[in-house]
Design an enzyme around this catalytic site. Sequence first.
Site, mmCIF file in Angstrom:
data_model
loop_
_atom_site.group_PDB
_atom_site.id
_atom_site.type_symbol
_atom_site.label_atom_id
_atom_site.label_comp_id
_atom_site.label_asym_id
_atom_site.label_seq_id
_atom_site.Cartn_x
_atom_site.Cartn_y
_atom_site.Cartn_z
ATOM 1 N N SER A 182 0.829 -1.204 0.000
ATOM 2 C CA SER A 182 0.000 0.000 0.000
ATOM 3 C C SER A 182 0.863 1.254 0.000
ATOM 4 O O SER A 182 1.969 1.258 0.550
ATOM 5 C CB SER A 182 -0.899 0.003 1.248
ATOM 6 O OG SER A 182 -1.522 1.261 1.440
ATOM 7 N N TYR A 234 -2.314 -0.416 10.023
ATOM 8 C CA TYR A 234 -2.528 -0.978 8.690
ATOM 9 C C TYR A 234 -1.256 -0.844 7.855
ATOM 10 O O TYR A 234 -0.777 -1.810 7.247
ATOM 11 C CB TYR A 234 -3.694 -0.277 8.005
ATOM 12 C CG TYR A 234 -3.797 -0.579 6.525
ATOM 13 C CD1 TYR A 234 -4.198 -1.845 6.095
ATOM 14 C CD2 TYR A 234 -3.484 0.387 5.573
ATOM 15 C CE1 TYR A 234 -4.287 -2.132 4.741
ATOM 16 C CE2 TYR A 234 -3.574 0.109 4.222
ATOM 17 C CZ TYR A 234 -3.969 -1.145 3.804
ATOM 18 O OH TYR A 234 -4.053 -1.433 2.463
#
Length: 363
Positions: free
Chosen positions: A154, A179
């Site tokens: 990501s 995350y």
Amino acid sequence: MSKILVTGAAGFIGSYIVARFAEHGDQVVGLDNINDYYNPNLKFGRLQEQGITAKEVGINGTLNRSSFPWFKFIKSSKWNNYRFIRLSLEDKNAMAMLFANENFDIVINLAAQAGVRYSIENPNAYIESNIDGFINILEGCRHNGVKHLVYASSSSVYGLNGKVPFSEHDGIAHPVSLYAATKKSNELMAHAYSKLYDIPTTGLRFFTVYGPWGRPDMSPFLFMDAILNDRPIKVFNNGDMLRDFTYIDDIVEGVVRIANIIPTVNQSWDETNPDPATSPAPYRIYNIGNSQPTRLMDYISCIEKSIGREAKKEFLPMQSGDVYQTYADSSALADATGFKPDTTLQDGIDETVKWYKSFFAYK
């Protein structure tokens, strides 16, 4: 033709990847646990697009989580070369059996607990899916001769890095959400397995993916739903943010192309000046983004134009875990694949709004 495992097959990106490989004629297995992080009806809608309907599952009525079976292969009515199985990455024994029985050539790991803000509320879910689950993927590849593992990282890993555009060759030492930390961990874990066991691995850092069938917790859907229902939209950091929005078709093209480019060792590796994106192991990291950051207010204007209505706006401070901007340097991916994302933001938003109105029956 290859035999390919796509995890997160009922998810946004995964559902598109399944379709591309299945239509190409590859043997495809899709895996998803169909969790309820967001409305599972959207996931069932994606599965029905893949020919995994109530009829194939053996359910009278509509698909739902309580009656959808675990550990059972469901053959698609749309593609004879596609099967779906409900299974969780963190189920170590089930994952080991799946890998041992299926002998995959390529694994596309897109399954993960997503969402920056939710990681603040429920961190354990991220450890279970993104760390425990990912080690089971790596172990499956290690023990079963997988030729290439492609996995989702990501843009969030860049964290406090203020140097733009974000380059894979820069460090990512300061994530600002759990995350992001789990995605950075995936990259580190993949490198260790590439070095120890000679497993070719490629990590893709996605930059704000949007399009039809997208996630309802992402800004395009939150904004569309609010505008269409005459509710104010929440504009964080008072609108002073930039995002590198990437249309789903461009993402899919990049993933499919890179899946067939197996990474090799960097013959010019310099241990005194190590390149974070490459290695003396068969390991590679790529950004996959549009490389054209858009101001949040301009992005909102595109949605307003497509819907034909001005949004009511509630201006708020920056949210915890967010970053000011994302901006991809995707030149390495373009050099490797010959492909560069080219969908304009307005065209992508127009397609997304059209689908959104149709799926949710807005008039």
